[in-house]
Design an enzyme around this catalytic site. Structure first.
Site, PDB file in Angstrom:
ATOM      1  N   CYS A 142     110.760  -3.842  15.976  1.00  7.66           N
ATOM      2  CA  CYS A 142     110.973  -4.418  14.653  1.00  7.66           C
ATOM      3  C   CYS A 142     112.472  -4.457  14.393  1.00  7.66           C
ATOM      4  CB  CYS A 142     110.265  -3.578  13.588  1.00  7.66           C
ATOM      5  SG  CYS A 142     110.662  -4.113  11.910  1.00  7.66           S
TER       6      CYS A 142
ATOM      7  N   HIS B  64     103.763   1.515  19.168  1.00  7.08           N
ATOM      8  CA  HIS B  64     104.932   1.165  19.967  1.00  7.08           C
ATOM      9  C   HIS B  64     105.089   2.290  20.993  1.00  7.08           C
ATOM     10  CE1 HIS B  64     106.585  -2.383  17.730  1.00  7.08           C
ATOM     11  NE2 HIS B  64     105.629  -1.978  16.920  1.00  7.08           N
TER      12      HIS B  64
ATOM     13  N   ARG C 151     104.336 -12.521  18.333  1.00  4.58           N
ATOM     14  CA  ARG C 151     104.981 -12.187  17.056  1.00  4.58           C
ATOM     15  C   ARG C 151     105.806 -10.896  17.173  1.00  4.58           C
ATOM     16  NH1 ARG C 151     105.601  -8.007  13.735  1.00  4.58           N
ATOM     17  NH2 ARG C 151     103.439  -7.419  14.127  1.00  4.58           N
ATOM     18  N   ASP C 152     105.142  -9.755  17.310  1.00  9.45           N
ATOM     19  CA  ASP C 152     105.884  -8.488  17.324  1.00  9.45           C
ATOM     20  C   ASP C 152     106.812  -8.452  18.532  1.00  9.45           C
ATOM     21  OD1 ASP C 152     106.664  -6.005  16.407  1.00  9.45           O
ATOM     22  OD2 ASP C 152     104.686  -5.082  16.535  1.00  9.45           O
TER      23      ASP C 152
HETATM   24  P1  HMG Z   1     114.186 -11.532  -0.188  1.00  6.10           P
HETATM   25  O1  HMG Z   1     115.507 -11.979   0.311  1.00  6.10           O
HETATM   26  O2  HMG Z   1     114.130 -10.390  -1.149  1.00  6.10           O
HETATM   27  O3  HMG Z   1     113.339 -12.781  -0.751  1.00  6.10           O
HETATM   28  O4  HMG Z   1     113.273 -11.199   1.081  1.00  6.10           O
HETATM   29  P2  HMG Z   1     113.401 -13.610  -2.069  1.00  6.10           P
HETATM   30  O5  HMG Z   1     112.011 -13.636  -2.611  1.00  6.10           O
HETATM   31  O6  HMG Z   1     114.534 -13.161  -2.944  1.00  6.10           O
HETATM   32  O7  HMG Z   1     113.737 -15.036  -1.470  1.00  6.10           O
HETATM   33  C1  HMG Z   1     114.986 -15.299  -0.831  1.00  6.10           C
HETATM   34  C2  HMG Z   1     114.876 -16.639  -0.110  1.00  6.10           C
HETATM   35  O8  HMG Z   1     113.910 -16.524   0.940  1.00  6.10           O
HETATM   36  C3  HMG Z   1     114.400 -17.765  -1.023  1.00  6.10           C
HETATM   37  O9  HMG Z   1     115.001 -18.962  -0.541  1.00  6.10           O
HETATM   38  C4  HMG Z   1     112.929 -17.815  -0.727  1.00  6.10           C
HETATM   39  O10 HMG Z   1     112.357 -19.093  -0.986  1.00  6.10           O
HETATM   40  C5  HMG Z   1     112.891 -17.507   0.760  1.00  6.10           C
HETATM   41  P3  HMG Z   1     116.265 -19.602  -1.305  1.00  6.10           P
HETATM   42  O11 HMG Z   1     115.792 -19.838  -2.700  1.00  6.10           O
HETATM   43  O12 HMG Z   1     117.367 -18.569  -1.228  1.00  6.10           O
HETATM   44  O13 HMG Z   1     116.545 -20.835  -0.500  1.00  6.10           O
HETATM   45  N1  HMG Z   1     111.606 -16.949   1.177  1.00  6.10           N
HETATM   46  C6  HMG Z   1     110.875 -17.419   2.199  1.00  6.10           C
HETATM   47  N2  HMG Z   1     111.089 -18.442   3.054  1.00  6.10           N
HETATM   48  C7  HMG Z   1     110.126 -18.670   3.969  1.00  6.10           C
HETATM   49  N3  HMG Z   1     108.989 -17.939   4.067  1.00  6.10           N
HETATM   50  C8  HMG Z   1     108.755 -16.917   3.233  1.00  6.10           C
HETATM   51  C9  HMG Z   1     109.737 -16.643   2.248  1.00  6.10           C
HETATM   52  N4  HMG Z   1     109.799 -15.716   1.266  1.00  6.10           N
HETATM   53  C10 HMG Z   1     110.956 -15.924   0.623  1.00  6.10           C
HETATM   54  N5  HMG Z   1     107.644 -16.204   3.336  1.00  6.10           N
HETATM   55  C11 HMG Z   1     111.124 -11.150   2.141  1.00  6.10           C
HETATM   56  C12 HMG Z   1     111.940 -10.763   0.918  1.00  6.10           C
HETATM   57  C13 HMG Z   1     109.801 -10.418   2.062  1.00  6.10           C
HETATM   58  C14 HMG Z   1     110.912 -12.663   2.134  1.00  6.10           C
HETATM   59  C15 HMG Z   1     111.946 -10.737   3.399  1.00  6.10           C
HETATM   60  O14 HMG Z   1     112.292  -9.400   3.285  1.00  6.10           O
HETATM   61  C16 HMG Z   1     111.195 -10.928   4.695  1.00  6.10           C
HETATM   62  O15 HMG Z   1     110.868 -12.049   5.085  1.00  6.10           O
HETATM   63  N6  HMG Z   1     110.904  -9.801   5.405  1.00  6.10           N
HETATM   64  C17 HMG Z   1     110.157  -9.837   6.648  1.00  6.10           C
HETATM   65  C18 HMG Z   1     110.811  -8.914   7.660  1.00  6.10           C
HETATM   66  C19 HMG Z   1     110.037  -8.964   8.940  1.00  6.10           C
HETATM   67  O16 HMG Z   1     109.440  -9.959   9.286  1.00  6.10           O
HETATM   68  N7  HMG Z   1     110.050  -7.826   9.702  1.00  6.10           N
HETATM   69  C20 HMG Z   1     109.386  -7.742  10.969  1.00  6.10           C
HETATM   70  C21 HMG Z   1     107.896  -7.781  10.849  1.00  6.10           C
HETATM   71  S1  HMG Z   1     107.171  -6.262  10.297  1.00  6.10           S
HETATM   72  C22 HMG Z   1     106.904  -5.346  11.754  1.00  6.10           C
HETATM   73  O17 HMG Z   1     107.370  -5.715  12.796  1.00  6.10           O
HETATM   74  C23 HMG Z   1     106.018  -4.144  11.669  1.00  6.10           C
HETATM   75  C24 HMG Z   1     104.601  -4.372  12.249  1.00  6.10           C
HETATM   76  O18 HMG Z   1     104.664  -4.806  13.601  1.00  6.10           O
HETATM   77  C25 HMG Z   1     103.792  -3.083  12.174  1.00  6.10           C
HETATM   78  C26 HMG Z   1     104.610  -1.894  12.678  1.00  6.10           C
HETATM   79  O19 HMG Z   1     104.887  -1.828  13.884  1.00  6.10           O
HETATM   80  O20 HMG Z   1     104.950  -1.072  11.835  1.00  6.10           O
HETATM   81  C27 HMG Z   1     103.835  -5.453  11.448  1.00  6.10           C
HETATM   82 MG    MG Z   2     104.908  -3.461  15.302  1.00  7.61          MG
END
Ligand code: HMG
Ligand code: MG
Length: 306
Positions: A241, A210, A15-16
């Site tokens: 990320c 990281h 994933r990450d």
């Molecule tokens: P948004 O654009 O504000 O979402 O994103 P929305 O609620 O307005 O929805 C927009 C569209 O996305 C809609 O579809 C929803 O249905 C769809 P449409 O009507 O336009 O066809 N949607 C989804 N589709 C599939 N699965 C879902 C989902 N949710 C909405 N779950 C949202 C808001 C939270 C969805 C977006 O910002 C997002 O997905 N962010 C994730 C970003 C990410 O994955 N970043 C990397 C991981 S975090 C990380 O790496 C840190 C970590 O490792 C720890 C660290 O190191 O700090 C964990």
């Molecule tokens: Mg991370």
């Protein structure tokens, strides 16, 4: 120092690691990667993320990856979930655990989730409630616990306050995350001592480093000294990320296992087999993997106790 006898490693490479790769990694290779990591003895594997495929196209095949893997008994297969839509997809895919991932700094929260901290906590709480009612364990990351790419320093007292809220809302553990690899050992001790004042048992605290500045392993050592027994790591040191400028690879699983083996701390993980998993995925990401122990290769094998 007094070492714990045993440490649990949460493998986040699929994933990450893969979420940040420019190359398209075929679904079958992701499946094989997860299976190899399970064969290596990793008992908690973050397989993918049920996030918006528009935001993170690399994780769009999350359901297919889950459908393809061979479930090994004793292994917990987990996934990131930002909201109830993600939870529904994750449940359909048969996850064992979900992970929510709010942040400790406002700007990163908006950039990564399009939500304020409070909005992200509200979404996380809804996920926690539904997931737990369905019998699923919930893990929580707290991103930018050691610094934010946009705001800089994050006060340890604020991190502790937010970590306590995550435990109170039903998270089984909080993974304090150094999103951009700025932490140093003194800071790890300071954050953990603030967290302890919130009466969060150390057994419910994980550390997620990281390795951007090469301090991940020494940070682990500071965590061990403070009694932490769960560490996240990524095979080969894959990772980063997409919404955190400057974030490079995670602490490499190989480097962590090498350290823990040397300290006589059990993990249940076979270093050779992790190296094999990294070697198999490396051609598909299209660049050399940064783990030092992985790069040392055969020399490492000679030094690994059987
Ligand atoms: P948004 O654009 O504000 O979402 O994103 P929305 O609620 O307005 O929805 C927009 C569209 O996305 C809609 O579809 C929803 O249905 C769809 P449409 O009507 O336009 O066809 N949607 C989804 N589709 C599939 N699965 C879902 C989902 N949710 C909405 N779950 C949202 C808001 C939270 C969805 C977006 O910002 C997002 O997905 N962010 C994730 C970003 C990410 O994955 N970043 C990397 C991981 S975090 C990380 O790496 C840190 C970590 O490792 C720890 C660290 O190191 O700090 C964990
Ligand atoms: Mg991370």
């Amino acid at each position: 120092m007094t070492c714990p006898d045993r440490v649990r490693i949460v493998e986040v490479g699929p994933r990450d690691g893969l979420q940040n790769e420019a190359a398209h990694v075929p679904t079958r290779e992701k499946v094989a990667f997860v299976n190899r990591l399970a064969d290596a003895g990793l008992s908690a594997i973050e397989v993918s993320a049920f996030v918006s495929p528009t935001w993170v196209p690399q994780m769009a095949d999350a359901a297919d990856v889950f459908a393809g893997i061979t479930r090994r008994s004793g292994v917990r297969y987990t996934a990131l979930v930002p909201n109830l839509k993600g939870l529904a997809r994750a449940r359909d895919a048969g996850v064992d655990e979900v992970a929510i991932f709010p942040a400790a700094s406002e700007t990163f929260s908006r950039r990564n989730l399009n939500q304020t901290i409070e909005e992200a906590f509200a979404a996380g709480k809804a996920v926690c409630g539904e997931a737990r009612a369905a019998g699923l364990r919930v893990r929580a990351y707290l991103s930018t616990s050691f610094g934010c790419p946009f705001e800089g320093a994050v006060p340890p007292a604020r991190v502790a306050e937010l970590a306590a809220r995550l435990i109170d809302m039903g998270a089984s553990e909080v993974s304090l995350s150094d999103t951009i690899g700025v932490a140093h050992p003194g800071q790890v001790a300071a954050v953990l001592s603030q967290v302890a004042t919130r009466r969060i048992p150390v057994g419910r605290v994980a550390l997620h480093f990281h390795d951007t500045r090469g301090t991940a392993l020494v940070n682990v050592y500071a965590g061990l000294e403070a009694g932490v027994t769960t560490f996240d790591a990524s095979a080969g040191g894959l990772g980063g990320c997409p919404y955190a400028p400057g974030a490079t690879g995670n602490l490499a699983t190989e480097d962590l296992v090498y350290l823990l083996d040397g300290l006589g701390i059990a993990t249940g993980v076979r270093l050779d087999a992790v190296i094999d998993a990294s070697r198999a995925i490396e051609p598909h990401v299209g660049h050399p993997l940064p783990s030092r122990v992985f790069r040392a290769g055969e020399a490492t094998r000679l030094r690994t106790p059987s």
